[in-house]
Design a protein around this motif. Structure first.
Motif, mmCIF file in Angstrom:
data_model
loop_
_atom_site.group_PDB
_atom_site.id
_atom_site.type_symbol
_atom_site.label_atom_id
_atom_site.label_comp_id
_atom_site.label_asym_id
_atom_site.label_seq_id
_atom_site.Cartn_x
_atom_site.Cartn_y
_atom_site.Cartn_z
ATOM 1 N N VAL A 124 0.843 -1.200 0.000
ATOM 2 C CA VAL A 124 0.000 0.000 0.000
ATOM 3 C C VAL A 124 0.878 1.250 0.000
ATOM 4 C CG1 VAL A 124 -1.675 1.346 1.329
ATOM 5 C CG2 VAL A 124 -1.965 -1.128 1.103
ATOM 6 N N LEU A 125 1.928 1.248 0.818
ATOM 7 C CA LEU A 125 2.820 2.408 0.866
ATOM 8 C C LEU A 125 3.516 2.626 -0.475
ATOM 9 C CD1 LEU A 125 4.448 1.935 4.387
ATOM 10 C CD2 LEU A 125 2.787 3.677 3.723
ATOM 11 N N GLN A 126 3.919 1.555 -1.115
ATOM 12 C CA GLN A 126 4.591 1.683 -2.405
ATOM 13 C C GLN A 126 3.648 2.200 -3.495
ATOM 14 O OE1 GLN A 126 6.459 -2.368 -2.728
ATOM 15 N NE2 GLN A 126 8.266 -1.195 -3.278
ATOM 16 N N ASN A 127 2.418 1.699 -3.500
ATOM 17 C CA ASN A 127 1.519 2.001 -4.607
ATOM 18 C C ASN A 127 0.672 3.243 -4.393
ATOM 19 O OD1 ASN A 127 1.700 -0.380 -6.630
ATOM 20 N ND2 ASN A 127 1.643 -1.381 -4.641
ATOM 21 N N GLN A 128 0.367 3.582 -3.138
ATOM 22 C CA GLN A 128 -0.460 4.761 -2.906
ATOM 23 C C GLN A 128 0.367 5.997 -2.578
ATOM 24 O OE1 GLN A 128 -4.139 4.002 -1.199
ATOM 25 N NE2 GLN A 128 -4.589 6.082 -0.547
ATOM 26 N N PHE A 129 1.532 5.793 -1.963
ATOM 27 C CA PHE A 129 2.343 6.938 -1.553
ATOM 28 C C PHE A 129 3.726 6.943 -2.205
ATOM 29 C CE2 PHE A 129 -0.844 6.491 1.760
ATOM 30 C CZ PHE A 129 -1.265 7.805 1.930
ATOM 31 N N ASP A 130 3.916 6.081 -3.200
ATOM 32 C CA ASP A 130 5.134 6.076 -4.006
ATOM 33 C C ASP A 130 6.406 5.932 -3.179
ATOM 34 O OD1 ASP A 130 3.608 6.518 -6.378
ATOM 35 O OD2 ASP A 130 3.493 8.660 -5.870
ATOM 36 N N ARG A 131 6.355 5.083 -2.154
ATOM 37 C CA ARG A 131 7.544 4.817 -1.355
ATOM 38 C C ARG A 131 8.443 3.817 -2.076
ATOM 39 N NH1 ARG A 131 7.947 9.000 1.639
ATOM 40 N NH2 ARG A 131 6.761 9.691 -0.190
ATOM 41 N N THR A 132 9.753 3.971 -1.926
ATOM 42 C CA THR A 132 10.702 2.996 -2.462
ATOM 43 C C THR A 132 10.681 1.741 -1.584
ATOM 44 O OG1 THR A 132 12.551 3.761 -1.115
ATOM 45 C CG2 THR A 132 12.171 4.896 -3.223
ATOM 46 N N PRO A 133 11.255 0.603 -2.037
ATOM 47 C CA PRO A 133 11.303 -0.587 -1.182
ATOM 48 C C PRO A 133 11.936 -0.320 0.186
ATOM 49 C CG PRO A 133 11.867 -1.193 -3.418
ATOM 50 C CD PRO A 133 11.754 0.305 -3.401
ATOM 51 N N LEU A 134 13.028 0.452 0.220
ATOM 52 C CA LEU A 134 13.674 0.747 1.498
ATOM 53 C C LEU A 134 12.786 1.617 2.369
ATOM 54 C CD1 LEU A 134 16.100 0.555 3.357
ATOM 55 C CD2 LEU A 134 17.125 2.517 2.165
#
Length: 457
Positions: free
Chosen positions: A263-273
């Motif tokens: 969710v963080l990666q796809n909704q808030f564009d967070r990197t894996p780290l």
């Protein structure tokens, strides 16, 4: 009360007599034996949860070169959930069939299969079908919970079950944030191209857990295989009512744990780290708070704690929906972490309710003393497997809801709205079944047997 005798039988350590409701026996030696078994049960279940949630971190290593889109990753994370849910039913009855200590050893060693398989296939170029099969194998870690909880339920007296079951489950649940922390360490130090380092950490830990269980745990001979108890528990409406409530609490915990990073990666564009540096916080707090939910339920009643907990989960979900719409990451994190904490509290309180309900039903049947306690242990142990399986299916539902939500709208907001409706339903059911008071009638006044005091469960 005769002291428990531990003898070599069927290839393992067996305690022939066990009566935890006998206060003198409990204080003399039962508490020490139960505590030792609880400690090593927690260790094995902890690693089981880590392996069950393994693919919630493996997907963070899967960059564009793997060729798996966000919807595919959500489904990959969902597959172990449903396998673990299904396995919880046979794992529950394995304790009585093989012995709690013996099955803990076997179930720990089974974790080597999905771990070694993941180490083999985790590289670009592997087919998506292969990833699905290997991810499904990690479901064996989800089954560990059911056998562990059934086993520990038999060791403790009713007055201590809330705390003991909460501690056992909470210690196991911590396996989720721990594997996420291991992944964070690997990504931070070695980079996202080295997922096998995570697996290298767990293979020796699995062997250690199995060896310690073999050396230090016990089997309880009085816990016999009882298919009649399973049938009776399945026919009882309260088993399925509690399954719904546990779906709302544990389903939320495990579903959010598996999906948080995506969710963080796809909704808030967070990197894996960046995602890995945040995902462990909620599951860690939710795991640590679970014994507190059990202790509160011991003191003031599981139904009361559960009702207020669902109401608070609904409020936290509203916060998450608002943050999702406005794309406010700090508010989103605050609301999401609150959901983890509340799901942990609810896990503890709902599991405390299960033995309390069946103990109350025993009293309503006119049973008393050890006869009532034995009836409660028999039915609650069987019900726990069914209830635990339903709770894990809640995790599947959450991941599928996120998958559909992101596919259709590119956001998790519609999924959160559906979760809000679920918490509202669980609140109403808890109040209506376990807390609502009805006026006495002439018909109820004529009854000679007491009704179950469900408000006290």
């Amino acid at each position: 009360m005769t002291a428990p005798s531990t003898t070599a039988r069927k290839g393992g350590r067996w305690i022939e007599q066990w009566d935890p409701e006998d206060t003198a026996f409990w204080e003399r030696e039962g508490k020490r034996i139960a505590g030792r078994n609880l400690a090593f049960s927690v260790l094995s279940e902890h690693i089981g949860f880590s392996i069950w949630s393994l693919w919630s971190v493996m997907v963070l290593f899967m960059g564009p070169e793997y060729g798996v889109d966000p919807a595919g990753k959500f489904f990959l994370v969902a597959v172990p959930t449903v396998v673990g849910a299904v396995l919880r039913v046979p794992y529950t009855f394995a304790v009585a069939r093989f012995g709690g200590r013996n099955w803990t050893v076997v179930s720990a060693l089974l974790l080597l299969l999905p771990t070694a398989a993941a180490a083999t296939v985790m590289h670009p170029g592997t087919s998506y079908t292969t990833f699905l099969v290997v991810a499904a194998m990690t479901g064996v870690g989800g089954g560990n919970f059911a056998s562990s909880m059934t086993n520990i339920n038999c060791f403790y007296p009713l007055r201590k079950k809330g705390w003991a079951l909460g501690l056992n489950a909470g210690g196991g649940n911590i396996g989720v944030p721990v594997v996420q922390l291991v992944a964070l360490l690997v990504i931070g130090v070695a980079g996202a191209g080295h997922p096998r380092l995570v697996l290298a950490v767990y293979i020796p830990l699995i062997v250690i857990a199995a060896v310690l269980a073999a050396l230090r745990m016990d089997n309880l001979a009085p816990v016999r295989n009882d298919t009649g108890a399973a049938r009776e528990a399945a026919r009882d409406a309260h088993t399925w009512i509690m399954a719904l409530l546990y779906l709302g609490t544990f389903g939320s915990f495990i579903g959010y744990s598996f999906a948080f990073g995506l969710v963080l990666q796809n909704q808030f564009d967070r990197t894996p780290l960046q995602a890995a540096s945040l995902t462990f916080i909620g599951p860690l707090l939710g795991s640590l708070i679970r014994p507190v939910g059990g202790r509160l339920a011991d003191r003031i009643g599981g139904a009361r704690v559960t009702l207020w907990n669902f109401a608070a989960m609904a409020v936290a979900t509203l916060v998450v929906v608002q943050a999702s719409v406005t794309r406010s990451l700090p508010v989103f994190l605050a609301g999401f972490i609150a959901l983890f904490v509340l799901s942990g509290l609810g896990n503890g309180s709902t599991y405390k309710m299960i033995p309390g309900i069946f103990q109350a039903k025993a009293v309503a049947r006119g049973l008393a003393g050890e006869e009532a306690a034995a009836y409660g242990r028999r039915l609650s142990g069987a019900a726990m497997g069914l209830i635990g399986a339903a709770g894990a299916l809640g995790g599947l539902a959450i991941n599928l809801a996120f998958r559909q939500s992101f596919q259709a709208t590119g956001s998790g907001t519609p999924a959160f709205c559906s979760f809000l409706a679920c918490y509202a339903l669980c609140s109403v059911v808890t109040w209506a079944v376990y807390l609502r008071r009805t006026a006495p009638t002439a018909r109820t006044a004529e009854r000679t047997r007491p009704e179950p005091a469900y408000a006290e469960v």
